[in-house]
Scaffold this active site. Structure first.
Site, short mmCIF file in Angstrom:
data_model
loop_
_atom_site.label_atom_id
_atom_site.label_comp_id
_atom_site.label_asym_id
_atom_site.label_seq_id
_atom_site.Cartn_x
_atom_site.Cartn_y
_atom_site.Cartn_z
N ASP A 1 0.86 -1.18 0.00
CA ASP A 1 0.00 0.00 0.00
C ASP A 1 0.89 1.23 0.00
O ASP A 1 1.50 1.57 1.02
CB ASP A 1 -0.91 0.01 1.23
CG ASP A 1 -1.99 -1.07 1.18
OD1 ASP A 1 -1.77 -2.10 0.51
OD2 ASP A 1 -3.04 -0.89 1.84
N LYS B 1 -6.97 3.33 -3.37
CA LYS B 1 -7.41 3.32 -1.97
C LYS B 1 -7.63 4.75 -1.51
O LYS B 1 -6.88 5.66 -1.88
CB LYS B 1 -6.33 2.63 -1.13
CG LYS B 1 -6.53 2.61 0.37
CD LYS B 1 -5.37 1.87 1.04
CE LYS B 1 -5.41 1.99 2.56
NZ LYS B 1 -4.25 1.31 3.21
N LYS C 1 -10.36 0.16 -2.51
CA LYS C 1 -10.23 -0.05 -1.07
C LYS C 1 -10.55 1.22 -0.31
O LYS C 1 -9.75 2.15 -0.27
CB LYS C 1 -8.81 -0.52 -0.71
CG LYS C 1 -8.59 -0.76 0.79
CD LYS C 1 -7.19 -1.27 1.06
CE LYS C 1 -6.91 -1.38 2.56
NZ LYS C 1 -5.54 -1.88 2.85
#
Length: 329
Positions: free
Chosen positions: A166, A229, A265
């Site tokens: 991430d 995300k 996400k």
């Protein structure tokens, strides 16, 4: 697209899609991307009341949500013991007695997300489970460390066994409209990840406008992001429904143009089971059932699992349990 060589990932058995390879930066597409803020906010305001699932259907949706949680601990006081307990929870997120009562097999969470220092511990604790370890990287959460160190950090986490990375983007590139710099950064991060899937954290609460969110999402996908995300969870504003609507529609546009599915996400601030249901219904409405799988949708959360467990226990027994019975670690 079927004739193309599909890039697969052995550590994610649920993946059936070719990875997004990215594309050349299309500045015309980026600059024409707009966001009608008032219309988006009106649509988002209707979402909590548009879908209502009850009883067995609600339990089924909540069990589905569990399989798409990146169970996360990102605290300065994380210890190896805490991470091992979190991994044990990821392996068995719901009490076997509850699953038996609902006639369900054992399930797991989608992943466990930790800082780099805890990757090796998490990998060992999850060995044989099939649950991937995700590591936050690139100077998380601010993304302001020297660029070569951010790239090196990715490599260290991949070498330690992280199957997903991430990354955080440089928000200044979005705020100044330097889309080439953002694209080049994303390309470099994707290359450093190698076989590991990369989730691009936009930190939407710091991007200034929904239009900037839409454009940043497109550029990151052009740069090869496997997921986009919302947030690090450390900003003052994290995942929201308006932001989610903008990012999901960017994903849809990208799929329509390229044929590649990119995952989504939402992270930060999603702690209630009822909120998870709203997000799942939004995904179903906007992207379709294919995105309701762990390879294309994740919740970045920890406390969410505890509330879902309480709702499932109420479904089975008719009574709510105390929150302390569902500790994460």
């Amino acid at each position: 697209m079927e004739t193309q060589s599909l890039e697969r990932t052995a550590h994610l058995p649920q993946v059936t899609e070719p990875r997004n390879p990215g594309m050349d930066l299309d500045l015309d597409w980026v600059r024409t991307a707009q966001a009608n803020t008032s219309a988006i906010e009106r649509r988002a305001a209707t979402l909590p009341g548009r879908r209502s699932v009850k009883k067995d259907y609600q339990a089924a949706w909540l069990l589905k949500a569990i399989t798409m949680i990146d169970l996360t601990t990102l605290s300065g006081d994380d210890t190896e013991g805490r991470v091992r307990r979190l991994c044990a929870k990821a392996r068995q997120p719901v009490a076997p007695a509850l699953l038996d009562a609902m006639g369900m097999p054992q399930i797991t969470t989608g992943a466990v997300c930790v800082y780099h220092d805890m990757v090796a511990t998490a990998v060992e604790a999850l060995k044989g489970s099939g649950i991937p370890v995700a590591a936050v990287s690139t100077g998380f959460p601010a993304g302001l460390s020297p660029f070569h160190l951010r790239v090196a950090e990715i490599g260290e986490s991949v070498n330690a066994g992280a199957a997903e990375i991430d990354i955080v983007i440089s928000r200044r590139h979005v705020l100044t409209g330097n889309w080439q710099a953002l694209y080049d950064e994303m390309k470099a991060f994707r290359a450093a990840c190698g076989h590991a899937h990369v989730k691009a954290i936009l930190a939407t609460g710091e991007l200034g406008s929904l239009r900037n969110v839409a454009r940043a999402a497109l550029v990151c996908m052009m740069g090869g992001a496997d997921f986009i995300k919302t947030s690090t969870g450390k900003e003052s504003v994290n995942a929201t429904l308006p932001v989610s609507l903008v990012m999901i529609r960017a994903i849809r546009d990208y799929y329509d143009r390229t044929g590649y599915r990119v995952g989504y996400k939402p992270a930060g601030g999603i702690s209630k089971a009822k909120d998870a249901l709203v997000y799942l219904s939004l995904i179903k409405d906007e992207l379709g059932d294919r995105w309701l799988q762990p390879d294309l949708f994740r919740f970045g959360a920890s406390s969410l699992l505890g509330d879902i467990e309480r709702q499932l226990e109420h479904h089975v027994t008719g009574a709510y349990s105390a929150g302390y019975r569902h500790a994460m670690g």
